[in-house]
Write an enzyme that holds these catalytic residues in place. Sequence first.
Site, PDB file in Angstrom:
ATOM      1  N   TRP A   1       1.453  -3.294   1.133  1.00 30.51           N
ATOM      2  CA  TRP A   1       1.422  -4.448   2.037  1.00 30.51           C
ATOM      3  C   TRP A   1       1.014  -5.753   1.359  1.00 30.51           C
ATOM      4  O   TRP A   1       1.229  -6.817   1.909  1.00 30.51           O
ATOM      5  CB  TRP A   1       0.471  -4.165   3.193  1.00 30.51           C
ATOM      6  CG  TRP A   1       1.166  -3.604   4.375  1.00 30.51           C
ATOM      7  CD1 TRP A   1       1.965  -2.485   4.397  1.00 30.51           C
ATOM      8  CD2 TRP A   1       1.140  -4.120   5.709  1.00 30.51           C
ATOM      9  NE1 TRP A   1       2.417  -2.281   5.684  1.00 30.51           N
ATOM     10  CE2 TRP A   1       1.921  -3.258   6.504  1.00 30.51           C
ATOM     11  CE3 TRP A   1       0.513  -5.209   6.311  1.00 30.51           C
ATOM     12  CZ2 TRP A   1       2.109  -3.456   7.874  1.00 30.51           C
ATOM     13  CZ3 TRP A   1       0.692  -5.401   7.667  1.00 30.51           C
ATOM     14  CH2 TRP A   1       1.488  -4.540   8.435  1.00 30.51           C
TER      15      TRP A   1
ATOM     16  N   TYR B   1       5.308   0.171  -3.677  1.00 30.81           N
ATOM     17  CA  TYR B   1       5.173   0.080  -2.224  1.00 30.81           C
ATOM     18  C   TYR B   1       3.793  -0.424  -1.837  1.00 30.81           C
ATOM     19  O   TYR B   1       2.793  -0.011  -2.426  1.00 30.81           O
ATOM     20  CB  TYR B   1       5.382   1.471  -1.589  1.00 30.81           C
ATOM     21  CG  TYR B   1       5.286   1.415  -0.093  1.00 30.81           C
ATOM     22  CD1 TYR B   1       6.374   1.000   0.662  1.00 30.81           C
ATOM     23  CD2 TYR B   1       4.103   1.721   0.569  1.00 30.81           C
ATOM     24  CE1 TYR B   1       6.285   0.902   2.039  1.00 30.81           C
ATOM     25  CE2 TYR B   1       4.003   1.628   1.945  1.00 30.81           C
ATOM     26  CZ  TYR B   1       5.098   1.216   2.678  1.00 30.81           C
ATOM     27  OH  TYR B   1       5.002   1.111   4.043  1.00 30.81           O
TER      28      TYR B   1
END
Length: 765
Positions: free
Chosen positions: A109, A107
């Site tokens: 960005w 996980y």
Amino acid sequence: MTLSNSHWGAFRAEAQDGRVSLTPFERDRDPSPVLRGLAELYDSPLRVRRPAIRRSWLEHGPGANPQGRGREPFVEVEWDEALDLLAAELTRVRAEHGNTAIFAGSYGWASAGRFHHAKTQLKRFINLFGGATDQVNNYSYGAAMVLLPHILGSNEVLTGQATSWRSIAEDTELMLAFGGTPWKNAQIESGGCGDHTLRHWTAAAAERGMRLVNVSPIRDDVGDWQKGEWWPIRPGTDTALILALAHTLVVEDLHDRHFLATHCVGFETFAQHLIEGRPGGFGADWAASITGIDAEEIRSLARAMVRQRTMIALSWSIQRADFGEQSYWAAIALAAMLGQIGLPGGGIGFGYGATNGIGSTGRRVSAVNLKAPPNPAKSTIPVARIADLLLNPGAELRYNGREITLPETRLIYWAGGNPFHHHQDLNRLVRAFQRPDTIVVHEISWTSTARFSDIVLPATTTLERNDIASNSRDRFMTVMRQVVPPFAGARDDFAIFTDLARRLGFAEAFTEGRDEMAWLAHLYEEARAANVPRGVTLPPFDAFWSSGLVELPEEETPHVAMAEFRADPERHPLATPSGRIEIASATIAGFGLEDCPGHPTWIAPREWLGAPLAERLPLHLISNQPRTRLHSQLDMLGEARDSKIDGREPLRMNPADAAERGLADGDVVRVYNDRGACLAGLLTSAAIRPGVVQMATGAWYDPVDGGGSLDVHGNVNVLTHDLGTSALSCAPAAQSVLVEVERYTGELPEVRVSRPPEFVPRGLG
Ligand SMILES: Nc1nc2c(c(=O)[nH]1)N[C@H]1C(S)=C(S)[C@@H](COP(=O)(O)OP(=O)(O)OC[C@H]3O[C@@H](n4cnc5c(=O)[nH]c(N)nc54)[C@H](O)[C@@H]3O)O[C@H]1N2
Ligand SMILES: Nc1nc2c(c(=O)[nH]1)N[C@H]1C(S)=C(S)[C@@H](COP(=O)(O)OP(=O)(O)OC[C@H]3O[C@@H](n4cnc5c(=O)[nH]c(N)nc54)[C@H](O)[C@@H]3O)O[C@H]1N2
Ligand SMILES: [Mo]
């Protein structure tokens, strides 16, 4: 100057003598000051320069001295050696333990470019290798994204298109904004943006005289120019306020009976609960004692909402809390009772201000997007159950009406995320990270996660490669042209995986025979074709690449969420069991969950100012998104570095609370609870409600002894708890945290994460 783009916005850049300088894109009306850190990132002393392997792992093999993670020095090695060792280890784990023993949820960005998207590159690679245990949902709105399909039939209002800012600026008379519409957050957009528009639209709404009620423990969640009223609510009590507004509508018979009858199910159950669910009901007098907001003000707001075109807006943070599902569900019920869902400027919206693109006035387009093949291992966990996965293999987890058996994990592979930033209760994560045999990360910088890994492979930044910025919510699609050569030994994630796939025998399947530029052309042409049925015409790739950008069309009329459903619920039913808004849900009731029953209700958070624990830990900690960086990205640079106090993350506190503790601006303080402690630099501010302290997420974790005790830099996640929101969504609940703050009187420890870890030559272990 070269055009490129980032999560902080588009920019033009040039390199001189190996140093990068950049200026915001000329069409951006409100560029983000955080952007300047990106230029500093290129040759920052914290860059990972060469592949590095933790000493014990290199010398004694997988699983050696796992307590050494985060403490031991690294040995730098050549790329070939690192990739040979990694390919062999992946092969061993797959053969001995199966693909589910590889955790590659990864996980995070990553960077804005859609091709060099690290996490998707990893998924392509690992799924071709036979798959891995993956993560579903996200840290942003993990509770809402599981709940909303049950209530509204989809996540369209949450992740698709919210009612546009233009509709709000033109038609909303009253905006009730829980968590405000924070400008600090609209500085960013996942996948980049060409023009920052929040200031423009919020100013337009204020200009027209829209009433804005900022329900938040923090005043500056709404900008001065927005002329909002501040309702400084006690954190974690929004559901109580919403229930009281709904209660007022019921007892004063102000709810829209027609809309409820034609578009909703379950209102009667909810109404009865509001009146009878507790002695005296969930009315304004009760809510005043919970929220700290005056009962008469609550009642008069409820009446105003009926008279005026009202937008009920909730920031994502509201559901990132204990039993966070309840606030969103209650707000949908309240909006249904007003009967304004689907009307211009009315109804419900989530995440205004959370990113630049929420409420975007552009037409919806198909974005450029790298896809991964399906995961043959078919193993997933809800995103925030990572520490549970590592610590409790074999345990059963209840999630959205199912049971998940947590597999055993032998190898963790992360590219493009920073769990030692994003996860809660980091002291627990330290223990969890001691379990696997091998931890691999591709990183730009020596983040805390890199320091807790075994094999660290240096990745390039956006500035060092060619890519495309594209996002279904942004009005510009831009090139991201390479500005500088790769730094030191850094390589693109795509190149790293290509070389690994070659060693493992599937390079051809991984690359599909394309290099970087061929991939960009291919992905762009796919998006160009997908936009034809939407009536959006993009130029051919070569024209796009040479011109640098495509400006996408504005919406013709302001978008209003759920307008079709409102106009004709028979022809446009929701994808719920009833086809309508489920104010009560038989499905959720059927799950039999104590922490998420079949209709919205008030469940006191585990930690809040009304809990017994508050006698000992009397301050509610808001760990919100940082104004000065994106999560942990650019923490040590530019705006973020300049905001530190004595090198520590700032903590804001009301002056009265500071005086009570004998604290003054600039003091270094110790913030603590039963899970951990960190240092911070004190800033007093009347913008913070008394009883509340605010410290942004994202300061790099720097435990004084390599894990377990004091974090000397100020990472709030040593304080947050790692319990899910509820057994419905198991989502992160980072906002429900109590702490105490005191002056730090010891000698000030050095912030060691501001320089690289220790490297040793081979053979000294
Ligand atoms: N207490 C608390 N905790 C929170 C939150 C909160 O509100 N409170 N918010 C949560 C939320 S909503 C989120 S989304 C998460 C965010 O958590 P993350 O997304 O994990 O945080 P980032 O700092 O963005 O991490 C991205 C990492 O990828 C690296 N990176 C960037 N580009 C590339 C690349 O091209 N290749 C490779 N290999 N690496 C790259 C960066 O250096 C950085 O270390 O945090 C969550 N944590
Ligand atoms: N600059 C910057 N912008 C970002 C990010 C970043 O790291 N940096 N991260 C991005 C990401 S990944 C996400 S998910 C979004 C998140 O977007 P949000 O979830 O909206 O972000 P937060 O800043 O956590 O929360 C917004 C505000 O909610 C208020 N709040 C917190 N708890 C409560 C409560 O109990 N009740 C009420 N009424 N208000 C409360 C806080 O005062 C806080 O400032 O932001 C995005 N934007
Ligand atoms: Mo997020």
